[in-house]
Structure formats: structure tokens, C-alpha cells
Design a protein around this motif. Structure first.
Motif, PDB file in Angstrom:
ATOM      1  N   UNK A  93      35.424  37.064  31.977  1.00  0.00           N
ATOM      2  CA  UNK A  93      35.317  36.847  33.511  1.00  0.00           C
ATOM      3  C   UNK A  93      36.528  36.044  34.240  1.00  0.00           C
ATOM      4  N   UNK A  94      37.365  35.393  33.037  1.00  0.00           N
ATOM      5  CA  UNK A  94      38.376  34.868  33.571  1.00  0.00           C
ATOM      6  C   UNK A  94      39.452  35.607  34.165  1.00  0.00           C
ATOM      7  N   UNK A  95      39.312  36.775  33.704  1.00  0.00           N
ATOM      8  CA  UNK A  95      40.365  38.140  34.247  1.00  0.00           C
ATOM      9  C   UNK A  95      39.988  38.557  35.351  1.00  0.00           C
ATOM     10  N   UNK A  96      38.876  38.211  36.129  1.00  0.00           N
ATOM     11  CA  UNK A  96      38.267  38.787  37.291  1.00  0.00           C
ATOM     12  C   UNK A  96      39.010  37.810  38.437  1.00  0.00           C
ATOM     13  N   UNK A  97      40.324  38.102  39.032  1.00  0.00           N
ATOM     14  CA  UNK A  97      40.972  37.192  39.931  1.00  0.00           C
ATOM     15  C   UNK A  97      40.733  37.297  41.407  1.00  0.00           C
ATOM     16  N   UNK A  98      40.910  36.127  42.052  1.00  0.00           N
ATOM     17  CA  UNK A  98      40.512  36.181  43.565  1.00  0.00           C
ATOM     18  C   UNK A  98      41.413  37.163  44.271  1.00  0.00           C
ATOM     19  N   UNK A  99      42.725  37.259  43.867  1.00  0.00           N
ATOM     20  CA  UNK A  99      43.670  38.308  44.551  1.00  0.00           C
ATOM     21  C   UNK A  99      44.733  38.842  43.566  1.00  0.00           C
ATOM     22  N   UNK A 100      45.388  39.947  44.312  1.00  0.00           N
ATOM     23  CA  UNK A 100      46.209  40.714  43.559  1.00  0.00           C
ATOM     24  C   UNK A 100      47.554  39.534  43.063  1.00  0.00           C
ATOM     25  N   UNK A 101      47.956  38.891  43.849  1.00  0.00           N
ATOM     26  CA  UNK A 101      48.847  38.104  43.311  1.00  0.00           C
ATOM     27  C   UNK A 101      48.815  37.089  42.236  1.00  0.00           C
ATOM     28  N   UNK A 102      47.351  36.484  42.207  1.00  0.00           N
ATOM     29  CA  UNK A 102      46.855  35.860  41.172  1.00  0.00           C
ATOM     30  C   UNK A 102      46.880  36.757  39.987  1.00  0.00           C
ATOM     31  N   UNK A 103      46.358  37.739  39.752  1.00  0.00           N
ATOM     32  CA  UNK A 103      46.329  38.834  38.897  1.00  0.00           C
ATOM     33  C   UNK A 103      47.616  38.998  38.242  1.00  0.00           C
ATOM     34  N   UNK A 104      48.550  39.512  39.151  1.00  0.00           N
ATOM     35  CA  UNK A 104      49.897  39.787  38.565  1.00  0.00           C
ATOM     36  C   UNK A 104      50.602  38.523  37.941  1.00  0.00           C
ATOM     37  N   UNK A 105      50.539  37.326  38.501  1.00  0.00           N
ATOM     38  CA  UNK A 105      51.050  36.284  37.800  1.00  0.00           C
ATOM     39  C   UNK A 105      50.709  35.808  36.610  1.00  0.00           C
ATOM     40  N   UNK A 106      49.341  35.647  36.468  1.00  0.00           N
ATOM     41  CA  UNK A 106      48.504  35.303  35.279  1.00  0.00           C
ATOM     42  C   UNK A 106      48.567  36.405  34.182  1.00  0.00           C
ATOM     43  N   UNK A 107      48.641  37.689  34.481  1.00  0.00           N
ATOM     44  CA  UNK A 107      48.730  38.681  33.554  1.00  0.00           C
ATOM     45  C   UNK A 107      49.973  38.818  32.888  1.00  0.00           C
ATOM     46  N   UNK A 108      51.286  38.634  33.888  1.00  0.00           N
ATOM     47  CA  UNK A 108      52.499  38.796  33.256  1.00  0.00           C
ATOM     48  C   UNK A 108      52.638  37.648  32.327  1.00  0.00           C
ATOM     49  N   UNK A 109      52.108  36.416  32.572  1.00  0.00           N
ATOM     50  CA  UNK A 109      52.344  35.382  31.506  1.00  0.00           C
ATOM     51  C   UNK A 109      51.302  35.490  29.950  1.00  0.00           C
ATOM     52  N   UNK A 110      50.456  36.715  30.118  1.00  0.00           N
ATOM     53  CA  UNK A 110      50.007  36.807  28.839  1.00  0.00           C
ATOM     54  C   UNK A 110      50.613  37.744  27.862  1.00  0.00           C
ATOM     55  N   UNK A 111      50.603  37.715  26.651  1.00  0.00           N
ATOM     56  CA  UNK A 111      51.013  38.574  25.855  1.00  0.00           C
ATOM     57  C   UNK A 111      50.336  39.992  25.595  1.00  0.00           C
ATOM     58  N   UNK A 112      49.167  40.021  26.030  1.00  0.00           N
ATOM     59  CA  UNK A 112      48.336  41.109  26.116  1.00  0.00           C
ATOM     60  C   UNK A 112      47.943  41.522  27.663  1.00  0.00           C
ATOM     61  N   UNK A 113      48.948  41.108  28.515  1.00  0.00           N
ATOM     62  CA  UNK A 113      48.617  41.502  29.946  1.00  0.00           C
ATOM     63  C   UNK A 113      48.747  43.182  30.213  1.00  0.00           C
ATOM     64  N   UNK A 114      48.237  43.138  31.454  1.00  0.00           N
ATOM     65  CA  UNK A 114      48.065  44.598  31.971  1.00  0.00           C
ATOM     66  C   UNK A 114      49.453  45.468  32.011  1.00  0.00           C
ATOM     67  N   UNK A 115      49.225  46.715  31.826  1.00  0.00           N
ATOM     68  CA  UNK A 115      50.495  47.561  31.753  1.00  0.00           C
ATOM     69  C   UNK A 115      50.709  48.267  33.086  1.00  0.00           C
ATOM     70  N   UNK A 116      49.614  48.432  33.712  1.00  0.00           N
ATOM     71  CA  UNK A 116      49.584  48.884  34.964  1.00  0.00           C
ATOM     72  C   UNK A 116      48.500  48.575  36.028  1.00  0.00           C
ATOM     73  N   UNK A 117      48.352  48.983  37.275  1.00  0.00           N
ATOM     74  CA  UNK A 117      47.274  48.613  38.243  1.00  0.00           C
ATOM     75  C   UNK A 117      46.742  49.884  38.709  1.00  0.00           C
ATOM     76  N   UNK A 118      45.472  50.054  38.810  1.00  0.00           N
ATOM     77  CA  UNK A 118      44.808  51.186  39.560  1.00  0.00           C
ATOM     78  C   UNK A 118      44.077  50.646  41.007  1.00  0.00           C
ATOM     79  N   UNK A 119      44.791  51.120  41.924  1.00  0.00           N
ATOM     80  CA  UNK A 119      44.442  50.782  43.346  1.00  0.00           C
ATOM     81  C   UNK A 119      43.201  51.601  43.784  1.00  0.00           C
ATOM     82  N   UNK A 120      41.970  50.894  43.879  1.00  0.00           N
ATOM     83  CA  UNK A 120      40.783  51.604  44.498  1.00  0.00           C
ATOM     84  C   UNK A 120      40.109  51.065  45.493  1.00  0.00           C
ATOM     85  N   UNK A 121      40.876  50.722  46.230  1.00  0.00           N
ATOM     86  CA  UNK A 121      40.307  49.789  47.587  1.00  0.00           C
ATOM     87  C   UNK A 121      40.204  50.848  48.731  1.00  0.00           C
ATOM     88  N   UNK A 122      39.597  50.327  49.853  1.00  0.00           N
ATOM     89  CA  UNK A 122      39.658  51.442  51.093  1.00  0.00           C
ATOM     90  C   UNK A 122      41.006  51.430  51.410  1.00  0.00           C
TER      91      UNK A 122
END
Length: 366
Positions: free
Chosen positions: A51-80
Motif C-alpha cells: 500500500x505504501x507504493x500506491x502514491x498520490x500523484x505521478x511526481x511522488x511515485x517517480x521520486x520515491x521509486x527512483x530512490x528504491x533499489x527495486x524501483x520501477x523500470x517503466x510506467x504504464x499510462x492507463x488514464x483517460x
């Protein structure tokens, strides 16, 4: 994988998640699932991720994931559609590859802006034009390219639905009829663009001119819900594209027919495990999934023996498999990307403008 959008009540987010994880090459581990922090966290729990990796916005996700050793490798955009540009730009600015639901953006100007960003930032980018992932669609493409039909003369592509024949009720319907969220096109941008992309993908021919007739049939609707577009292709082939969301009783009836000098081929999305090949000599062949005659590409994308139906989710998964190949440094030449995205946005924009101006033949120019 990190997901942008796909929060509670979304249809396409879970589809992306299932498809991405089908071959166990990709795992959804984070997301900015909603602009509401609580709903984003709830979505993370529903997807069974931290649940801690359910972020309130894109900027928060990108910043937090960049700091993780197991951070995301890509994003999937599924918005309107109206969020596609901002979401993709944010990821690309952080050096994160993007795979996005279609269309590329809400408007052509936005698409050109995103193309400029990609020109400066050589980061992998792909679009999920789902139907290009079907094995037999790719088989048709390869046989036509090899000359199975001779010179192409006529292309008919249809995409009938009926779910918006009445009032647009519910989350999935409401944003699709709202210009602020869907963009300039309604039906033409939601499903017409799939039909356009499929016609170019299967034939290998670019559409050069269109003669569109777009209508908002349901009273009070601001965007088109019924479309007829005559097509002219490079090389002289003629075509017609029919897309509608007000044909009562129709579900997801995408169909393409391609006719050349020596034969014709027909594929239907609701029966995706075969296509029909009519020859000029009067014979007909039913080409089926799993057949020994299939080429290497279609065979590689087929997971189970013939007679065991594969469909929409597997086609979606094939695009994610292609994207994973690209991220590992390989090639996936049939994966839709920037070129297909720009062409699709030019198609939408041209059809909307030309229809409003009186439906005259209009060139498609990037």
C-alpha cells in the motif's frame, strides 16, 4: 512496472495488469492509481501490492521509486486521454520508459508536443493498439506483405459497438463523451482509431486521404458517436472505415476485410483464432491458430495448441512481451510506437475537422 491511472472502478487498468504479468516477465509493483491519496492506496491493496507504493500523484511515485533499489523500470499510462501527455512527459523527464493506452494524447497539438519530447529524450515509448498483438493479425500482415493477395484494391474495416446508444452512465462512459477528458474525438478517437491503425498495420499501406462523416446521434452529445470514413491508400487502394457506438446489440465487432488482385482475407475480433483466405481460383482456406503453416512470428505468439482459444488478454500480453524485449535491448518491429501514435492523432484530428467543414477529401499530413 508502475501504473498511472487504473484506480477503483477502472476497466482498462486491471486489463493492463493481467496482460503485463501473463508471461511473468513484468510485475506491477507501484502506481499513482488515483489523484486521491486514499483511493490510490486502496487500489494498491486491491492489486495486492505494498500500500505504501500506491502514491498520490505521478511526481511522488517517480521520486520515491527512483530512490528504491527495486524501483520501477517503466510506467504504464492507463488514464483517460486528457492525462496522457502530462503523465508521459513526467516519466520521460525522469528517464523512465512509457507504454501508454491509446490514443497517444487528447489532441494533435499535444501529440506533437510529446513527439518533440521523445525526439530529445531517446527513451522507449509504445502504445497498446491491442489488435496488432493478435497472432493471426500479424500472420495476415506477413502474408499480404509477401504478396498473397497481389496488389491491394479494397480495404473495409468496421468497429461496431452499441453500449453508448443511450445515456452515458458510469465512469467508463462519462469520460468518453466529455471533450475535456476524451479530446476532440468521441467514437473516432475511442474505437475508430483502432480500426484505422489495424487497416494500416495489416495492409502495410498508409492512408493518404480521408472523406469523413462524423455524427453525434444521441441528442445532446458533444462528441461523435457514429462515424463513416472513406479512405484512399498509397498505391491507389480504396477503403471504408465504419465505427459506431450506437448500434444496439453490437458488442466489440471489429472486423477487417482486405481484397487484392488474387484474393481476399477476412478477420473478426470476436472470432480471433482464424481468418478466411479466399482465392481468385474459387478456393477458400481457413487459416487457424496453431496451424503448421503459420509463420515464425504468429507461432511464437501462440501460447497453447490450436483449438484452445486465445483472445484479447493474450493479444494485450503480446504487446507487453514486445515492450519487455525492447527494454532488454532487443527489437520488436511490430510494436506500435511514436509513428503509429502520431498517425493516429492526425487521423482523428483530420476526420473531426473535415467532417465539421463539410466532409471533403482531405490529406493526412503529419
Amino acid at each position: 512496472m508502475g501504473m498511472i491511472g487504473g484506480g477503483p472502478g477502472a476497466f482498462i487498468g486491471p486489463v493492463h495488469r493481467i496482460a503485463a504479468e501473463l508471461d511473468r516477465e513484468i510485475e506491477l509493483v507501484a502506481g499513482a492509481f488515483s489523484s486521491d491519496a486514499g483511493r490510490s492506496r486502496a487500489a494498491a491493496e486491491a492489486y495486492r501490492i505494498d500500500p505504501e507504493r500506491g502514491y498520490p500523484d505521478v511526481a511522488a511515485m517517480l521520486e520515491a521509486e527512483r530512490a528504491r533499489p527495486d524501483g520501477i523500470d517503466f510506467v504504464s499510462v492507463v488514464t483517460p486521454n486528457h492525462n496522457h501527455l502530462a503523465s508521459a512527459k513526467a516519466a520521460l523527464a525522469a528517464g523512465v520508459p512509457v507504454i501508454s493506452d491509446k490514443p497517444m494524447t487528447a489532441t494533435l497539438d499535444e501529440a506533437r508536443e510529446l513527439a518533440a519530447v521523445l525526439g530529445r529524450t531517446p527513451v522507449p515509448y509504445a502504445l497498446t493498439f491491442t489488435y496488432t498483438g493478435y497472432p493471426l493479425v500479424r500472420e495476415m500482415r506477413e502474408r499480404i506483405a509477401a504478396g498473397a493477395l497481389g496488389t491491394i484494391r479494397k480495404v473495409v474495416v468496421e468497429y461496431p459497438q452499441g453500449w453508448l446508444a443511450g445515456e452515458a452512465e458510469g465512469k467508463q462512459a462519462e469520460w468518453r463523451v466529455d471533450p475535456a477528458r476524451a479530446g476532440a474525438g468521441g467514437c473516432i478517437g475511442d474505437i475508430g482509431v483502432h480500426a484505422f491503425n489495424l487497416a494500416e498495420f495489416v495492409t502495410g499501406l498508409a492512408v493518404t486521404e480521408v472523406l469523413p462523416d462524423l455524427a453525434a446521434v444521441v441528442p445532446g452529445r458533444a462528441l461523435d458517436d457514429d462515424c463513416t470514413v472513406l479512405l484512399r491508400f498509397q498505391g491507389g487502394a480504396r477503403g471504408v472505415l465504419l465505427a459506431s457506438q450506437i448500434e444496439v446489440g453490437e458488442l466489440n465487432g471489429l472486423r477487417i476485410r482486405v481484397y487484392g488482385e488474387t484474393g481476399g482475407m477476412i478477420w473478426r475480433q470476436e472470432s480471433p483464432n482464424a481468418f478466411t483466405w479466399h482465392r481468385l481460383d474459387g478456393t477458400t482456406e481457413l487459416v487457424r491458430a496453431g496451424d503448421a503453416s503459420l509463420g515464425e512470428n504468429a507461432t511464437a505468439l501462440t501460447r497453447i495448441p490450436g483449438g484452445h482459444p486465445e483472445g484479447y488478454l493474450e493479444a494485450f500480453a503480446n504487446l507487453y512481451r514486445d515492450f519487455a524485449t525492447v527494454l532488454r535491448g532487443g527489437r520488436a518491429p511490430m510494436l506500435p510506437g511514436l509513428t503509429e501514435g502520431l498517425r493516429s492523432m492526425v487521423f482523428i484530428d483530420t476526420c473531426v475537422r473535415a467532417s465539421a467543414e463539410g466532409a471533403c477529401w482531405t490529406e493526412l499530413t503529419l
